[in-house]
Design a protein around this motif. Sequence first.
Motif, mmCIF file in Angstrom:
data_model
loop_
_atom_site.group_PDB
_atom_site.id
_atom_site.type_symbol
_atom_site.label_atom_id
_atom_site.label_comp_id
_atom_site.label_asym_id
_atom_site.label_seq_id
_atom_site.Cartn_x
_atom_site.Cartn_y
_atom_site.Cartn_z
ATOM 1 N N THR A 24 -22.727 -49.268 -88.537
ATOM 2 C CA THR A 24 -22.093 -50.484 -88.988
ATOM 3 C C THR A 24 -22.791 -51.689 -88.386
ATOM 4 O OG1 THR A 24 -19.981 -49.335 -89.075
ATOM 5 C CG2 THR A 24 -19.900 -51.734 -89.030
ATOM 6 N N VAL A 25 -22.952 -52.745 -89.169
ATOM 7 C CA VAL A 25 -23.573 -53.966 -88.668
ATOM 8 C C VAL A 25 -22.517 -55.035 -88.516
ATOM 9 C CG1 VAL A 25 -25.229 -55.783 -89.171
ATOM 10 C CG2 VAL A 25 -25.792 -53.415 -89.685
ATOM 11 N N THR A 26 -22.443 -55.631 -87.355
ATOM 12 C CA THR A 26 -21.499 -56.711 -87.099
ATOM 13 C C THR A 26 -22.259 -57.930 -86.621
ATOM 14 O OG1 THR A 26 -21.157 -56.023 -84.814
ATOM 15 C CG2 THR A 26 -19.684 -55.076 -86.452
ATOM 16 N N SER A 27 -21.620 -59.071 -86.680
ATOM 17 C CA SER A 27 -22.311 -60.304 -86.307
ATOM 18 C C SER A 27 -21.599 -61.020 -85.181
ATOM 19 C CB SER A 27 -22.432 -61.236 -87.521
ATOM 20 O OG SER A 27 -21.151 -61.608 -87.966
ATOM 21 N N LYS A 28 -22.361 -61.880 -84.497
ATOM 22 C CA LYS A 28 -21.820 -62.711 -83.427
ATOM 23 C C LYS A 28 -22.723 -63.917 -83.307
ATOM 24 C CE LYS A 28 -20.755 -62.794 -78.497
ATOM 25 N NZ LYS A 28 -20.715 -62.028 -77.257
ATOM 26 N N PRO A 29 -22.121 -65.142 -83.304
ATOM 27 C CA PRO A 29 -22.824 -66.424 -83.332
ATOM 28 C C PRO A 29 -24.265 -66.406 -83.802
ATOM 29 C CG PRO A 29 -21.414 -66.349 -81.421
ATOM 30 C CD PRO A 29 -21.245 -65.039 -82.161
ATOM 31 N N GLY A 187 -56.294 -51.244 -87.176
ATOM 32 C CA GLY A 187 -56.917 -52.209 -86.286
ATOM 33 C C GLY A 187 -56.677 -53.663 -86.625
ATOM 34 N N ARG A 188 -55.945 -53.947 -87.703
ATOM 35 C CA ARG A 188 -55.646 -55.329 -88.039
ATOM 36 C C ARG A 188 -54.803 -55.974 -86.939
ATOM 37 N NH1 ARG A 188 -52.936 -54.988 -93.798
ATOM 38 N NH2 ARG A 188 -52.876 -52.734 -93.331
ATOM 39 N N PRO A 189 -54.895 -57.308 -86.773
ATOM 40 C CA PRO A 189 -54.102 -57.970 -85.736
ATOM 41 C C PRO A 189 -52.613 -57.960 -86.058
ATOM 42 C CG PRO A 189 -55.231 -59.589 -87.097
ATOM 43 C CD PRO A 189 -55.786 -58.243 -87.487
ATOM 44 N N LEU A 190 -51.800 -58.187 -85.040
ATOM 45 C CA LEU A 190 -50.358 -58.271 -85.237
ATOM 46 C C LEU A 190 -50.011 -59.442 -86.148
ATOM 47 C CD1 LEU A 190 -49.029 -57.741 -81.585
ATOM 48 C CD2 LEU A 190 -49.355 -56.009 -83.364
ATOM 49 N N GLU A 191 -48.929 -59.271 -86.882
ATOM 50 C CA GLU A 191 -48.436 -60.332 -87.756
ATOM 51 C C GLU A 191 -46.975 -60.624 -87.429
ATOM 52 O OE1 GLU A 191 -49.053 -59.566 -91.934
ATOM 53 O OE2 GLU A 191 -50.723 -58.196 -91.471
ATOM 54 N N ILE A 192 -46.584 -61.891 -87.513
ATOM 55 C CA ILE A 192 -45.185 -62.280 -87.383
ATOM 56 C C ILE A 192 -44.619 -62.459 -88.783
ATOM 57 C CG2 ILE A 192 -43.560 -64.039 -86.561
ATOM 58 C CD1 ILE A 192 -44.827 -62.354 -84.370
ATOM 59 N N ILE A 193 -43.465 -61.862 -89.043
ATOM 60 C CA ILE A 193 -42.840 -62.006 -90.348
ATOM 61 C C ILE A 193 -41.422 -62.541 -90.180
ATOM 62 C CG2 ILE A 193 -44.228 -60.202 -91.422
ATOM 63 C CD1 ILE A 193 -41.813 -58.322 -91.116
ATOM 64 N N HIS A 194 -40.851 -63.007 -91.272
ATOM 65 C CA HIS A 194 -39.514 -63.596 -91.265
ATOM 66 C C HIS A 194 -38.735 -63.075 -92.467
ATOM 67 C CE1 HIS A 194 -40.714 -66.339 -88.068
ATOM 68 N NE2 HIS A 194 -41.830 -66.537 -88.748
ATOM 69 N N PRO A 195 -37.427 -63.267 -92.475
ATOM 70 C CA PRO A 195 -36.634 -62.809 -93.612
ATOM 71 C C PRO A 195 -37.098 -63.457 -94.919
ATOM 72 C CG PRO A 195 -35.218 -63.368 -91.764
ATOM 73 C CD PRO A 195 -36.595 -63.841 -91.408
ATOM 74 N N LYS A 196 -36.848 -62.765 -96.021
ATOM 75 C CA LYS A 196 -37.180 -63.285 -97.337
ATOM 76 C C LYS A 196 -36.084 -64.251 -97.813
ATOM 77 C CE LYS A 196 -39.657 -59.048 -98.651
ATOM 78 N NZ LYS A 196 -39.432 -58.317 -97.402
ATOM 79 N N GLU A 197 -36.424 -65.083 -98.765
ATOM 80 C CA GLU A 197 -35.486 -66.081 -99.259
ATOM 81 C C GLU A 197 -34.211 -65.463 -99.815
ATOM 82 O OE1 GLU A 197 -37.088 -68.877 -101.978
ATOM 83 O OE2 GLU A 197 -38.666 -69.582 -100.613
ATOM 84 N N ASN A 198 -34.330 -64.287 -100.411
ATOM 85 C CA ASN A 198 -33.166 -63.651 -101.028
ATOM 86 C C ASN A 198 -32.436 -62.683 -100.101
ATOM 87 O OD1 ASN A 198 -35.184 -61.755 -100.997
ATOM 88 N ND2 ASN A 198 -34.833 -60.997 -103.084
ATOM 89 N N ASP A 199 -32.815 -62.631 -98.826
ATOM 90 C CA ASP A 199 -32.115 -61.782 -97.867
ATOM 91 C C ASP A 199 -30.727 -62.343 -97.584
ATOM 92 O OD1 ASP A 199 -34.014 -59.821 -97.518
ATOM 93 O OD2 ASP A 199 -34.987 -60.796 -95.815
ATOM 94 N N GLU A 201 -27.556 -63.917 -95.663
ATOM 95 C CA GLU A 201 -27.561 -64.977 -94.659
ATOM 96 C C GLU A 201 -27.535 -64.415 -93.235
ATOM 97 O OE1 GLU A 201 -28.046 -68.284 -94.831
ATOM 98 O OE2 GLU A 201 -28.561 -67.792 -96.909
ATOM 99 N N ALA A 202 -26.790 -63.335 -93.027
ATOM 100 C CA ALA A 202 -26.713 -62.744 -91.685
ATOM 101 C C ALA A 202 -28.079 -62.277 -91.202
ATOM 102 C CB ALA A 202 -25.727 -61.576 -91.675
ATOM 103 N N ILE A 203 -28.888 -61.730 -92.124
ATOM 104 C CA ILE A 203 -30.236 -61.280 -91.779
ATOM 105 C C ILE A 203 -31.116 -62.489 -91.448
ATOM 106 C CG2 ILE A 203 -32.309 -60.133 -92.655
ATOM 107 C CD1 ILE A 203 -29.982 -58.256 -92.000
ATOM 108 N N LYS A 204 -30.963 -63.547 -92.198
ATOM 109 C CA LYS A 204 -31.727 -64.768 -91.928
ATOM 110 C C LYS A 204 -31.357 -65.349 -90.571
ATOM 111 C CE LYS A 204 -32.245 -66.117 -96.787
ATOM 112 N NZ LYS A 204 -31.918 -67.159 -97.793
#
Length: 257
Positions: A24-29, A187-199, A201-204
């Motif tokens: 189960t996924v719950t949220s907090k602030p 061997g590619r360098p690390l990448e930083i990713i972020h949530p997608k626009e359609n994700d 709100e809690a994931i964002k």
Amino acid sequence: MKKGLLKGMSIAALSLGLLFNPMTVTSKPGVVYAQTGLDSEYKTPGWFYTLEEMKKVYEKEYEEGKRLENHIEFKGGKYTAYYGGKSFELPEKFIRHTLSQLEQMLEKRYAKYIFKLDAFHSHLIVPDRIFEKYIHLNYMDTIEAVVKEDSLGALYHNTEHLKTPSETEIEAKKLFDNRSVLGWYDGRPLEIIHPKENDPEAIKEANTGSEPEGYRRIGFLVFKATKNGEFTIKPNGQEIRVDLSFDADAYWLLYNR
């Protein structure tokens, strides 16, 4: 559902969403985390930690030297992994790239500590075409096969238990902003990713990135820094011992409650 109960399942279960995040996924602030019902051995300060509180727990755990259960071993010139009471050999390339990714995350400040409250797991990902090759195999056979794939990637979700930082908490804010990391086994360098626009709100709000388009999750790896660890990384010259495991149920559940 406890991760360990999934042993022996076909990789086809992934397409039904049954693997990796069955809790189960719950949220907090503004933050979302998985909850399992198992209480933490560290009752204070609880589910969320400041960096200073994390530091104290990390140092305690590291010096205790407790190993990850069923950890990968290097013996007889071979890397041996364990899952469900069975063992299989890993290619040296997989170990080398995994350790390099952990080392780079610390150097780039994408993670502060290699342990449960910060960076402790990765989701292994492969292109759709590779996923389809292994869809009918059981989990252990799948992992044994995909660790040899050049197209293999790793999706990291760090700062698992970091308190939502304010704008003035510069180090914590950077960690939170860069918490979703992609590593590659070619061997590619690390990448930083972020949530997608359609994700959702809690994931964002949690800044939880997902696998790139055209990729699927196919496995997971758990890791932990401990003074008795099997392997060594040296971020910025600092020696840190670490354990890796495909089958570490107890540590996977630790702190989740």
